[in-house]
Write a protein that holds these residues in place. Structure first.
Motif, PDB file in Angstrom:
ATOM      1  N   LYS A 315      40.031 113.921  43.498  1.00  0.00           N
ATOM      2  CA  LYS A 315      39.488 115.286  43.183  1.00  0.00           C
ATOM      3  C   LYS A 315      40.430 115.896  42.342  1.00  0.00           C
ATOM      4  CE  LYS A 315      35.408 116.345  45.254  1.00  0.00           C
ATOM      5  NZ  LYS A 315      35.416 117.173  46.224  1.00  0.00           N
ATOM      6  N   LEU A 316      41.854 115.778  42.494  1.00  0.00           N
ATOM      7  CA  LEU A 316      42.835 116.293  41.587  1.00  0.00           C
ATOM      8  C   LEU A 316      42.588 115.904  40.202  1.00  0.00           C
ATOM      9  CD1 LEU A 316      45.871 116.086  44.206  1.00  0.00           C
ATOM     10  CD2 LEU A 316      44.942 118.349  43.616  1.00  0.00           C
ATOM     11  N   TRP A 317      42.470 114.735  39.984  1.00  0.00           N
ATOM     12  CA  TRP A 317      42.415 113.834  38.790  1.00  0.00           C
ATOM     13  C   TRP A 317      41.203 114.513  38.024  1.00  0.00           C
ATOM     14  CZ3 TRP A 317      38.287 110.988  37.459  1.00  0.00           C
ATOM     15  CH2 TRP A 317      38.128 110.420  36.214  1.00  0.00           C
ATOM     16  N   ALA A 318      40.155 114.564  38.733  1.00  0.00           N
ATOM     17  CA  ALA A 318      38.675 115.021  38.084  1.00  0.00           C
ATOM     18  C   ALA A 318      38.896 116.524  37.555  1.00  0.00           C
ATOM     19  CB  ALA A 318      37.673 115.069  39.182  1.00  0.00           C
ATOM     20  N   THR A 319      39.605 117.338  38.421  1.00  0.00           N
ATOM     21  CA  THR A 319      39.778 118.633  38.124  1.00  0.00           C
ATOM     22  C   THR A 319      40.534 119.044  36.700  1.00  0.00           C
ATOM     23  OG1 THR A 319      39.536 119.506  40.456  1.00  0.00           O
ATOM     24  CG2 THR A 319      40.660 121.167  38.981  1.00  0.00           C
ATOM     25  N   THR A 320      41.620 118.123  36.968  1.00  0.00           N
ATOM     26  CA  THR A 320      42.690 118.144  35.811  1.00  0.00           C
ATOM     27  C   THR A 320      42.061 117.784  34.530  1.00  0.00           C
ATOM     28  OG1 THR A 320      44.721 117.723  37.105  1.00  0.00           O
ATOM     29  CG2 THR A 320      44.666 117.284  34.874  1.00  0.00           C
ATOM     30  N   THR A 321      41.040 116.567  34.657  1.00  0.00           N
ATOM     31  CA  THR A 321      40.467 116.019  33.611  1.00  0.00           C
ATOM     32  C   THR A 321      39.281 117.057  33.131  1.00  0.00           C
ATOM     33  OG1 THR A 321      40.855 113.823  34.407  1.00  0.00           O
ATOM     34  CG2 THR A 321      39.247 114.023  32.806  1.00  0.00           C
ATOM     35  N   ASP A 322      38.465 117.808  34.048  1.00  0.00           N
ATOM     36  CA  ASP A 322      37.750 118.806  33.649  1.00  0.00           C
ATOM     37  C   ASP A 322      38.320 119.872  32.707  1.00  0.00           C
ATOM     38  OD1 ASP A 322      35.554 117.483  34.862  1.00  0.00           O
ATOM     39  OD2 ASP A 322      35.731 118.824  36.760  1.00  0.00           O
ATOM     40  N   GLU A 323      39.479 120.249  33.117  1.00  0.00           N
ATOM     41  CA  GLU A 323      40.082 121.334  32.125  1.00  0.00           C
ATOM     42  C   GLU A 323      40.527 120.929  30.905  1.00  0.00           C
ATOM     43  OE1 GLU A 323      43.576 122.014  34.734  1.00  0.00           O
ATOM     44  OE2 GLU A 323      42.198 123.204  36.408  1.00  0.00           O
TER      45      GLU A 323
END
Length: 353
Positions: A315-323
């Motif tokens: 989830k941390l990776w997904a959020t960072t990638t979304d940004e």
């Protein structure tokens, strides 16, 4: 007499015409940061290159003059992606697991550990997801290269100089870990150290590392059992780690026939390599045991505790990638669902927690 001369000239015309269409030579530099005895590079040397040459020779229109740079002689594992991007090399075995910043979507298996240990299944699932997430291939083109083939590795474990019976044994220990695999040790008390496969042996031998996170087929190939004889089976899962890429400018300069041959042979390379990788993994642990290694299975409750102790790295990776403007959350959800559809059960529901 004139008739004889004209006849001789006429008979020579086909030969002269053939020579006017001589085989065109294309120069191609191909490289890898790993040595030629590693499985993926060996298949470039012993299958892809000679097979491309063979198929081009069938028409005789083109031939490739290869310049090979194995073992980091042109660029190392950490620099190969940029070497292709800049045209220093035309084609390469790129360890994309080290390119988390430039190829974030490519890291999906590393942020969803404790999943499938079946590499063939993992690759098939990834191919399915590629059809739904076009940004997976577009991210390569943004860096002036395109994907020709993908490869991965069968199931990661811990290889160490000391016994591991519980998470407590990891306290204060240093582990070599590739790319985002360092996240698998977060909260365990162990210290992950970013490193490359080519340097692990000496780092273990000299005590820089107490252990490494290692895939099954790599243990015998690089003889890690000589310097770290304890193998603790954890089952972090099979991982997608590498791509064969080609510089986009070079690709666009190639005749259509050469493009098609490279595409076809790369597909076959991918299929043959996964078979060889799975076969080597099956034999790898036994080879290590035959050479003095000891294999222990981490208790299931300790594996569950290890998985539970991690923050939700997916989830941390997904959020960072979304940004970054990329579909990180979509990639995570699509990947997890496609994996479930294929029958994979994860130790954690990374997308739902």
């Amino acid at each position: 007499m004139k008739y004889v001369k004209y006849l001789a000239f006429a008979l020579a015309l086909p030969v002269m015409g053939t020579s006017a269409y001589a085989t065109e030579t294309i120069r191609m530099t191909i490289a890898a940061g790993l040595p030629v005895h590693s499985t993926g590079v060996a298949y470039l040397e012993n299958f892809l290159i000679p097979e491309v040459d063979k198929r081009l020779a069938e028409t005789g229109d083109y031939q490739i003059e290869w310049t090979k740079g194995w073992g980091g002689t042109i660029a190392g594992q950490f620099d190969m992606f940029e070497a292709v991007e800049d045209g220093i090399v035309d084609m390469a075995y790129v360890n994309t697991l080290f390119e988390g910043a430039k190829l974030p979507l490519e890291q999906i298996t590393f942020v969803t550990p404790f999943g499938s240990t079946d590499l063939k299944q993992t690759m098939a699932t990834f191919d399915k997801v590629r059809g739904q997430i076009p940004e997976l291939d577009e991210q390569f083109l943004k860096h002036n290269q395109r994907r020709l083939a993908i490869s991965g590795l069968v199931n990661y474990h811990m290889v160490s100089t000391f016994e591991i019976n519980s998470l407590d044994d990891l306290q204060g220990r240093k582990f070599g870990a590739p790319g985002l695999a360092a996240n698998w040790l977060e909260g365990t008390g162990a210290t992950p150290v970013s490193g490359s496969l080519s340097e692990y042996y000496n780092s273990l031998k000299t005590g820089v590392y107490d252990g490494i996170l290692m895939f099954e087929s790599g243990i015998p190939t690089f003889k890690f059992y000589e310097v770290a004889p304890i193998i603790t089976r954890v089952g972090f899962g099979s991982q997608l780690t590498t791509n064969i890429t080609i510089n986009e400018d070079k690709w666009q300069s190639l005749p259509e026939e050469v493009q098609q041959v490279l595409t076809d042979v790369s597909d076959e390379y991918e299929a043959q390599l996964v078979e060889a990788t799975v076969e080597r993994a099956a034999k790898g642990l036994q080879t290590a045991v035959d050479n003095g290694a000891t294999i222990n299975d981490m208790p299931k409750d300790e594996i569950a505790a290890l998985a539970a102790s991690l923050p939700n790295i997916a989830k941390l990776w997904a959020t960072t990638t979304d940004e970054k403007g990329l579909p990180g959350t979509k990639m995570l959800e699509t990947w997890m669902q496609a994996s479930r559809d294929a029958g994979v059960t994860f130790a954690r529901d990374w997308d739902k927690e």
